[in-house]
Design an enzyme around this catalytic site. Structure first.
Site, PDB file in Angstrom:
ATOM      1  N   LYS A 126       0.851  -1.195   0.000  1.00  0.00           N
ATOM      2  CA  LYS A 126       0.000   0.000   0.000  1.00  0.00           C
ATOM      3  C   LYS A 126       0.884   1.241   0.000  1.00  0.00           C
ATOM      4  CE  LYS A 126      -1.434   2.850   2.941  1.00  0.00           C
ATOM      5  NZ  LYS A 126      -1.335   4.070   2.144  1.00  0.00           N
TER       6      LYS A 126
ATOM      7  N   GLU B 133       9.933   1.367  10.488  1.00  0.00           N
ATOM      8  CA  GLU B 133      10.996   2.329  10.143  1.00  0.00           C
ATOM      9  C   GLU B 133      10.371   3.712  10.254  1.00  0.00           C
ATOM     10  OE1 GLU B 133      14.041   1.661   9.597  1.00  0.00           O
ATOM     11  OE2 GLU B 133      14.164  -0.397   8.882  1.00  0.00           O
TER      12      GLU B 133
ATOM     13  N   CYS C 220      14.441  10.637   6.149  1.00  0.00           N
ATOM     14  CA  CYS C 220      14.287  10.262   7.566  1.00  0.00           C
ATOM     15  C   CYS C 220      15.588  10.422   8.342  1.00  0.00           C
ATOM     16  CB  CYS C 220      13.774   8.839   7.662  1.00  0.00           C
ATOM     17  SG  CYS C 220      14.722   7.687   6.675  1.00  0.00           S
TER      18      CYS C 220
ATOM     19  N   GLU D 170      10.718  16.461  14.083  1.00  0.00           N
ATOM     20  CA  GLU D 170      11.162  16.271  12.706  1.00  0.00           C
ATOM     21  C   GLU D 170      10.491  17.307  11.802  1.00  0.00           C
ATOM     22  OE1 GLU D 170       9.736  12.611  10.843  1.00  0.00           O
ATOM     23  OE2 GLU D 170      11.755  12.292  10.063  1.00  0.00           O
TER      24      GLU D 170
HETATM   25  P1  NAD Z   1       2.942   8.779   7.253  1.00  0.00           P
HETATM   26  O1  NAD Z   1       3.170   8.041   8.514  1.00  0.00           O
HETATM   27  O2  NAD Z   1       1.958   9.869   7.245  1.00  0.00           O
HETATM   28  O3  NAD Z   1       2.460   7.755   6.113  1.00  0.00           O
HETATM   29  C1  NAD Z   1       3.238   6.646   5.717  1.00  0.00           C
HETATM   30  C2  NAD Z   1       2.339   5.605   5.095  1.00  0.00           C
HETATM   31  O4  NAD Z   1       1.506   5.043   6.105  1.00  0.00           O
HETATM   32  C3  NAD Z   1       1.382   6.122   4.036  1.00  0.00           C
HETATM   33  O5  NAD Z   1       1.220   5.131   3.047  1.00  0.00           O
HETATM   34  C4  NAD Z   1       0.090   6.341   4.827  1.00  0.00           C
HETATM   35  O6  NAD Z   1      -1.046   6.296   4.000  1.00  0.00           O
HETATM   36  C5  NAD Z   1       0.142   5.159   5.771  1.00  0.00           C
HETATM   37  N1  NAD Z   1      -0.547   5.297   7.048  1.00  0.00           N
HETATM   38  C6  NAD Z   1      -0.604   6.387   7.854  1.00  0.00           C
HETATM   39  N2  NAD Z   1      -1.265   6.085   8.994  1.00  0.00           N
HETATM   40  C7  NAD Z   1      -1.608   4.782   8.919  1.00  0.00           C
HETATM   41  C8  NAD Z   1      -2.290   3.872   9.778  1.00  0.00           C
HETATM   42  N3  NAD Z   1      -2.753   4.252  10.965  1.00  0.00           N
HETATM   43  N4  NAD Z   1      -2.448   2.595   9.379  1.00  0.00           N
HETATM   44  C9  NAD Z   1      -1.977   2.180   8.186  1.00  0.00           C
HETATM   45  N5  NAD Z   1      -1.329   2.984   7.311  1.00  0.00           N
HETATM   46  C10 NAD Z   1      -1.159   4.276   7.681  1.00  0.00           C
HETATM   47  O7  NAD Z   1       4.373   9.252   6.756  1.00  0.00           O
HETATM   48  P2  NAD Z   1       4.736  10.153   5.470  1.00  0.00           P
HETATM   49  O8  NAD Z   1       4.395  11.559   5.756  1.00  0.00           O
HETATM   50  O9  NAD Z   1       4.207   9.514   4.247  1.00  0.00           O
HETATM   51  O10 NAD Z   1       6.342   9.965   5.444  1.00  0.00           O
HETATM   52  C11 NAD Z   1       7.201  10.748   6.160  1.00  0.00           C
HETATM   53  C12 NAD Z   1       7.643  10.046   7.424  1.00  0.00           C
HETATM   54  O11 NAD Z   1       8.252   8.802   7.117  1.00  0.00           O
HETATM   55  C13 NAD Z   1       8.696  10.824   8.183  1.00  0.00           C
HETATM   56  O12 NAD Z   1       8.382  10.791   9.545  1.00  0.00           O
HETATM   57  C14 NAD Z   1       9.974  10.056   7.910  1.00  0.00           C
HETATM   58  O13 NAD Z   1      10.972  10.202   8.882  1.00  0.00           O
HETATM   59  C15 NAD Z   1       9.474   8.665   7.843  1.00  0.00           C
HETATM   60  N6  NAD Z   1      10.417   7.819   7.111  1.00  0.00           N
HETATM   61  C16 NAD Z   1      11.159   6.900   7.811  1.00  0.00           C
HETATM   62  C17 NAD Z   1      12.097   6.124   7.140  1.00  0.00           C
HETATM   63  C18 NAD Z   1      12.916   5.103   7.864  1.00  0.00           C
HETATM   64  O14 NAD Z   1      13.456   4.218   7.203  1.00  0.00           O
HETATM   65  N7  NAD Z   1      13.025   5.139   9.172  1.00  0.00           N
HETATM   66  C19 NAD Z   1      12.287   6.296   5.773  1.00  0.00           C
HETATM   67  C20 NAD Z   1      11.531   7.256   5.104  1.00  0.00           C
HETATM   68  C21 NAD Z   1      10.588   8.009   5.784  1.00  0.00           C
END
Ligand code: NAD
Length: 491
Positions: free
Chosen positions: A185, A259, A293, A392
């Site tokens: 997804k 992650e 990230c 962040e």
């Molecule tokens: P987000 O958490 O808003 O969304 C990430 C994904 O999760 C999306 O596909 C979203 O639709 C889905 N999602 C959100 N809430 C959910 C839930 N309750 N249940 C199931 N799916 C859900 O994050 P974003 O804004 O898309 O990405 C940015 C974030 O990702 C930043 O915090 C960044 O640090 C983190 N990130 C971490 C890594 C790592 O490897 N640690 C890598 C890249 C990005």
């Protein structure tokens, strides 16, 4: 150009990829893809519902339990993975361009992370699958034990928008190597590019149901996480979403890899070479416009060289080439979405209202009146308790802090709820390694920061649970099973 005039398959993803076929959505919600640097609509995709997720999970379950995939050898899986890699490589340039249009990632970076890396990861895990012993026999007190490493099962992979291709493949490749099936997804902000995996998987002959892709928002994502036929959740995204997903998985005793976010520190030691520091800032901090990230946005500078560091950072920011991310000369593109731009601007306002000193940036870059651009920004005299140092931002905003001694720098770097990336700059690599050993973080670089796809990657503290990448990540997609047998099996 209107949407219809430009419509091609890769820009029109109104069907989901389920059970090896392009399936009509069960709901009617559409998502318009908007180009980050022009704010113009350029593609359309359907958003999935709980019913679409259910269909995808059932297809993945069938492929594992009834299809040929569950009976393949590691060598057979590795051969399909190599063909999958070749099919992705043939599409690499188009995919890189597509992601850059979606999220504003500078094209040279996109070529590496969206073009080359996914195919490279498939090849790497194909090789790991060939070399892994999935079954072995050892003597036991009563005879012998066959120790098997079996696929964990159906994997729900949920990905963010910042590095959509590589982050998805960091899950798909080890899952395929282990023999799992997958429902992926992706994030609506990058609605189109993930379906390139489906095109390539079809071409490579991946059996139906092994990889299913359904674009959806949070609600349907949550339905995927709690679906009773899912065995493991592999999630990359924010710490807030990770916390909700982790709580759900905890209740269900469901395996998970999380992650999550970061607020990493770059420590400039008192003997650091300033040219080395500056030359490595692209990788350490503002990679992908700060939407990374591992972004090292907390810069810890020794009081003895504080002005030198803040001046150097201000010069670095002023020299960044901000603009159209499709041009190779661009080093800083736009934010990925309007919502995200507002979030970054909100943090800049918080910085301005705090006791911090704005040295450069803080507004909209001159001459760019379209696109979600923000000026690279440096705040000095930030306190590590300030919101700007603790949360962040996920954009091109530095928080510079002075420190008094090496001990003080280590203490400040570790004083964070996160532990994902980091770097140490010093003329003495041995000293840098000693400091690196004392930082509570999943990855850290000495005089540079560059992800190594062959080594474990992930976070300590609130930056996550588990690791991706490297041969170690295969374990996250395996279950051990011990079969007690007679000593005859020892051979
Ligand atoms: P987000 O958490 O808003 O969304 C990430 C994904 O999760 C999306 O596909 C979203 O639709 C889905 N999602 C959100 N809430 C959910 C839930 N309750 N249940 C199931 N799916 C859900 O994050 P974003 O804004 O898309 O990405 C940015 C974030 O990702 C930043 O915090 C960044 O640090 C983190 N990130 C971490 C890594 C790592 O490897 N640690 C890598 C890249 C990005």
């Amino acid at each position: 150009m209107t949407l219809i005039e430009e419509s091609r398959t890769e820009l029109d993803r109104t069907r989901f990829f389920i059970d090896g076929e392009w399936v009509a959505p069960q709901g009617s919600e559409l998502h318009t893809a908007i180009e980050a640097h022009t704010e113009e609509a350029f593609g359309v995709a359907s958003l999935g519902t709980e019913a679409d997720m259910d269909a995808a999970v059932r297809a993945a379950r069938r492929a594992l339990d009834e299809g040929p995939w569950g009976r393949t050898t590691a060598a057979e899986r590795a051969d399909v993975m190599d063909r999958f890699a070749a099919a992705l490589s043939a599409r690499a340039d188009a995919t890189s361009t597509l992601v850059t249009r979606e999220n504003g990632m500078p094209i040279t970076l996109s070529n590496a992370f969206n073009g080359a890396a996914p195919a490279g990861l498939l090849q790497m895990y194909a090789q790991i699958a060939r070399q892994t012993e999935f079954e072995s026999v050892r003597p036991s007190m009563s005879g012998a034990t066959i120790v098997r490493r079996e696929p964990v099962g159906v994997v729900a992979a949920i990905t963010p928008w910042n590095y959509p291709q590589v982050l998805a493949m960091m899950k798909i490749a080890p899952a395929l190597a282990a023999g799992c099936t997958i429902v992926l997804k992706p994030s609506p902000e990058t609605a189109l590019d993930t379906y390139v995996f489906a095109d390539a998987a079809q071409e490579a002959g991946l059996p139906p149901g092994v990889l299913n892709i359904v674009l959806a928002g949070r609600e349907a994502g949550a339905a995927l996480v709690r679906h009773p036929l899912v065995d493991k959740v592999a999630f990359t995204g924010s710490t807030a979403a990770g916390r909700a997903i982790g709580a759900e998985c905890g209740g269900l005793i469901r395996r998970m890899t999380l992650e999550l976010g970061g607020k990493s520190a770059a420590i400039v030691l008192d003997d650091a070479d300033m040219d080395t520091f500056l030359a490595n800032l692209d990788g350490a901090s503002f990679m992908n416009n700060g939407q990374t990230c591992t972004t090292q946005s907390r810069i810890l500078a020794p009081r003895s060289r504080y002005a030198e560091v803040t001046d150097a950072l201000a010069d670095y920011c002023r020299n960044l080439v901000v603009g159209n991310p499709l041009e190779e000369s661009t080093t800083l593109g736009p934010m990925a979405s309007e919502t995200h731009l507002k979030r970054v601007q909100g943090y800049i306002d918080i910085g301005k209202a705090s006791g911090a000193r704005l040295i450069t940036g803080g507004g909209r870059p001159a001459g760019l009146d379209r696109g979600w651009f923000v000026e690279p920004t440096v705040f000095a005299d930030v306190d590590n308790d300030d919101q700007l140092a603790r949360e962040e931002v996920f954009g091109p905003v530095y928080a510079v802090m002075p420190y008094d001694s090496e001990e003080d720098a280590i203490r400040i770097a570790n004083d964070s709820e996160y532990g994902l990336g980091g770097s140490v700059f010093t003329a003495d690599e041995g000293r840098g390694i000693e400091v690196a050993r004392r930082i509570r973080t999943g990855t850290i670089g000495v005089n540079y920061y560059q992800l190594d796809l062959g080594a474990p990657f992930g976070g300590m503290k609130n930056s996550g649970v588990g690791r991706e990448l490297g041969p170690e990540a295969l374990n996250a997609y395996l279950e051990y099973k011990s079969v007690f047998v007679s000593a005859d099996q020892l051979g």
